[in-house]
Design a protein around this motif. Structure first.
Motif, PDB file in Angstrom:
ATOM      1  N   SER A 116      17.264  39.692  38.989  1.00 54.54           N
ATOM      2  CA  SER A 116      15.882  40.120  39.237  1.00 54.54           C
ATOM      3  C   SER A 116      15.728  40.536  40.688  1.00 54.54           C
ATOM      4  CB  SER A 116      14.897  38.984  38.922  1.00 54.54           C
ATOM      5  OG  SER A 116      14.844  38.051  39.985  1.00 54.54           O
ATOM      6  N   GLU A 117      14.622  41.168  40.944  1.00 55.41           N
ATOM      7  CA  GLU A 117      14.231  41.442  42.323  1.00 55.41           C
ATOM      8  C   GLU A 117      13.686  40.139  42.920  1.00 55.41           C
ATOM      9  OE1 GLU A 117      14.699  44.360  43.913  1.00 55.41           O
ATOM     10  OE2 GLU A 117      15.711  44.984  42.059  1.00 55.41           O
ATOM     11  N   GLU A 118      13.543  40.125  44.225  1.00 50.87           N
ATOM     12  CA  GLU A 118      12.982  38.945  44.889  1.00 50.87           C
ATOM     13  C   GLU A 118      11.487  38.848  44.597  1.00 50.87           C
ATOM     14  OE1 GLU A 118      14.551  37.616  48.824  1.00 50.87           O
ATOM     15  OE2 GLU A 118      12.479  38.056  49.448  1.00 50.87           O
ATOM     16  N   TYR A 119      11.013  37.609  44.420  1.00 48.73           N
ATOM     17  CA  TYR A 119       9.596  37.353  44.182  1.00 48.73           C
ATOM     18  C   TYR A 119       9.233  36.016  44.829  1.00 48.73           C
ATOM     19  CZ  TYR A 119      11.547  34.362  40.528  1.00 48.73           C
ATOM     20  OH  TYR A 119      12.281  33.415  39.856  1.00 48.73           O
ATOM     21  N   PRO A 120       7.967  35.836  45.189  1.00 52.92           N
ATOM     22  CA  PRO A 120       7.560  34.558  45.783  1.00 52.92           C
ATOM     23  C   PRO A 120       7.222  33.537  44.697  1.00 52.92           C
ATOM     24  CG  PRO A 120       5.736  36.093  45.847  1.00 52.92           C
ATOM     25  CD  PRO A 120       6.905  36.833  45.242  1.00 52.92           C
ATOM     26  N   ASP A 121       7.662  32.317  44.895  1.00 50.96           N
ATOM     27  CA  ASP A 121       7.273  31.193  44.041  1.00 50.96           C
ATOM     28  C   ASP A 121       6.917  30.066  44.993  1.00 50.96           C
ATOM     29  OD1 ASP A 121       6.849  29.319  42.090  1.00 50.96           O
ATOM     30  OD2 ASP A 121       8.877  29.361  41.284  1.00 50.96           O
ATOM     31  N   ALA A 122       5.682  29.621  44.955  1.00 55.52           N
ATOM     32  CA  ALA A 122       5.166  28.618  45.892  1.00 55.52           C
ATOM     33  C   ALA A 122       5.362  29.078  47.340  1.00 55.52           C
ATOM     34  CB  ALA A 122       5.824  27.268  45.649  1.00 55.52           C
ATOM     35  N   GLY A 123       5.293  30.397  47.559  1.00 55.70           N
ATOM     36  CA  GLY A 123       5.443  30.943  48.899  1.00 55.70           C
ATOM     37  C   GLY A 123       6.882  31.012  49.376  1.00 55.70           C
ATOM     38  N   ILE A 124       7.843  30.722  48.514  1.00 54.57           N
ATOM     39  CA  ILE A 124       9.265  30.721  48.861  1.00 54.57           C
ATOM     40  C   ILE A 124       9.934  31.868  48.120  1.00 54.57           C
ATOM     41  CG2 ILE A 124      11.408  29.386  48.777  1.00 54.57           C
ATOM     42  CD1 ILE A 124       9.589  26.848  48.599  1.00 54.57           C
ATOM     43  N   PRO A 125      10.706  32.725  48.823  1.00 54.16           N
ATOM     44  CA  PRO A 125      11.397  33.825  48.146  1.00 54.16           C
ATOM     45  C   PRO A 125      12.404  33.306  47.124  1.00 54.16           C
ATOM     46  CG  PRO A 125      11.478  34.105  50.531  1.00 54.16           C
ATOM     47  CD  PRO A 125      10.950  32.729  50.263  1.00 54.16           C
ATOM     48  N   HIS A 126      12.360  33.854  45.909  1.00 46.59           N
ATOM     49  CA  HIS A 126      13.246  33.480  44.813  1.00 46.59           C
ATOM     50  C   HIS A 126      13.819  34.727  44.162  1.00 46.59           C
ATOM     51  CE1 HIS A 126      11.249  29.573  44.979  1.00 46.59           C
ATOM     52  NE2 HIS A 126      12.101  29.115  44.069  1.00 46.59           N
ATOM     53  N   ARG A 127      14.911  34.538  43.428  1.00 48.87           N
ATOM     54  CA  ARG A 127      15.472  35.544  42.533  1.00 48.87           C
ATOM     55  C   ARG A 127      15.983  34.834  41.304  1.00 48.87           C
ATOM     56  NH1 ARG A 127      18.863  40.105  45.535  1.00 48.87           N
ATOM     57  NH2 ARG A 127      18.336  41.193  43.616  1.00 48.87           N
ATOM     58  N   ASP A 128      15.817  35.459  40.152  1.00 48.97           N
ATOM     59  CA  ASP A 128      16.355  34.899  38.919  1.00 48.97           C
ATOM     60  C   ASP A 128      17.849  35.131  38.893  1.00 48.97           C
ATOM     61  OD1 ASP A 128      13.826  34.127  38.084  1.00 48.97           O
ATOM     62  OD2 ASP A 128      13.502  35.950  36.913  1.00 48.97           O
ATOM     63  N   MET A 129      18.563  34.164  38.304  1.00 49.32           N
ATOM     64  CA  MET A 129      20.012  34.266  38.162  1.00 49.32           C
ATOM     65  C   MET A 129      20.376  33.802  36.754  1.00 49.32           C
ATOM     66  SD  MET A 129      21.375  32.888  41.871  1.00 49.32           S
ATOM     67  CE  MET A 129      22.951  33.757  41.781  1.00 49.32           C
ATOM     68  N   GLN A 130      21.527  34.249  36.277  1.00 50.88           N
ATOM     69  CA  GLN A 130      21.986  33.782  34.967  1.00 50.88           C
ATOM     70  C   GLN A 130      23.494  33.672  34.934  1.00 50.88           C
ATOM     71  OE1 GLN A 130      20.432  36.522  32.064  1.00 50.88           O
ATOM     72  NE2 GLN A 130      22.294  37.732  32.045  1.00 50.88           N
ATOM     73  N   LEU A 131      23.958  32.829  34.036  1.00 51.06           N
ATOM     74  CA  LEU A 131      25.374  32.612  33.785  1.00 51.06           C
ATOM     75  C   LEU A 131      25.615  32.899  32.322  1.00 51.06           C
ATOM     76  CD1 LEU A 131      28.112  31.453  34.878  1.00 51.06           C
ATOM     77  CD2 LEU A 131      27.302  29.222  34.110  1.00 51.06           C
ATOM     78  N   SER A 132      26.443  33.899  32.034  1.00 55.04           N
ATOM     79  CA  SER A 132      26.672  34.299  30.645  1.00 55.04           C
ATOM     80  C   SER A 132      27.702  33.390  29.991  1.00 55.04           C
ATOM     81  CB  SER A 132      27.149  35.742  30.584  1.00 55.04           C
ATOM     82  OG  SER A 132      26.147  36.579  31.095  1.00 55.04           O
TER      83      SER A 132
END
Length: 145
Positions: A129-145
């Motif tokens: 994913s692109e970066e997004y704020p969660d609780a004011g903290i930068p996050h990115r979604d990640m996955q393990l196939s």
């Protein structure tokens, strides 16, 4: 059930109803006190239905935790500051991935704080994913196939 054992700590799957206090102390210290996550966001009402992991030092003191939602989404990974860099986070992540693989059916997902992306990438997770704020903290979604 013990999932990982190291010379100075263990990781076990625990029940929220029995370990709520110890899990809450860790998450309150790391997320609310250190990272300034609002309590209303931290306590999202999903803990009762989640699978929880608890890391304990050799004296039985809680030092880290993680939770798994729907057998496929890892979150709320936290390690007390004094224990960081000593393998606790990796042991929690490995135990969580193992549980997801045993019980789940799809890719394993997580929402990573931006500074922690290299930690999760080293375990095989890929940014999705692109970066997004969660609780004011930068996050990115990640996955393990």
């Amino acid at each position: 059930m013990k999932l990982a054992v190291a010379p100075s700590f263990t990781v076990a799957q625990v029940d929220w109803s029995q370990e709520k206090d110890r899990l809450s102390v860790i998450r309150s210290e790391v997320f609310i006190a250190e990272q300034h996550v609002p309590p209303a966001l931290e306590w999202d009402g999903l803990d009762e239905s989640a699978t929880h992991l608890l890391a304990l030092d050799s004296g039985g003191h809680a030092i880290g935790c993680a939770r798994i939602l729907n057998h496929e989404c890892i979150g709320r990974m936290a390690v007390l500051k004094a224990w960081r860099g000593r393998g606790v986070g990796s042991a929690l992540l490995n135990a969580a991935v193992d549980l997801c693989r045993r019980n789940g059916h799809g890719p394993i997902r997580l929402s990573a704080q931006a500074h922690a992306i290299p930690f999760y990438a080293a375990a095989g997770f890929e940014v999705c994913s692109e970066e997004y704020p969660d609780a004011g903290i930068p996050h990115r979604d990640m996955q393990l196939s």
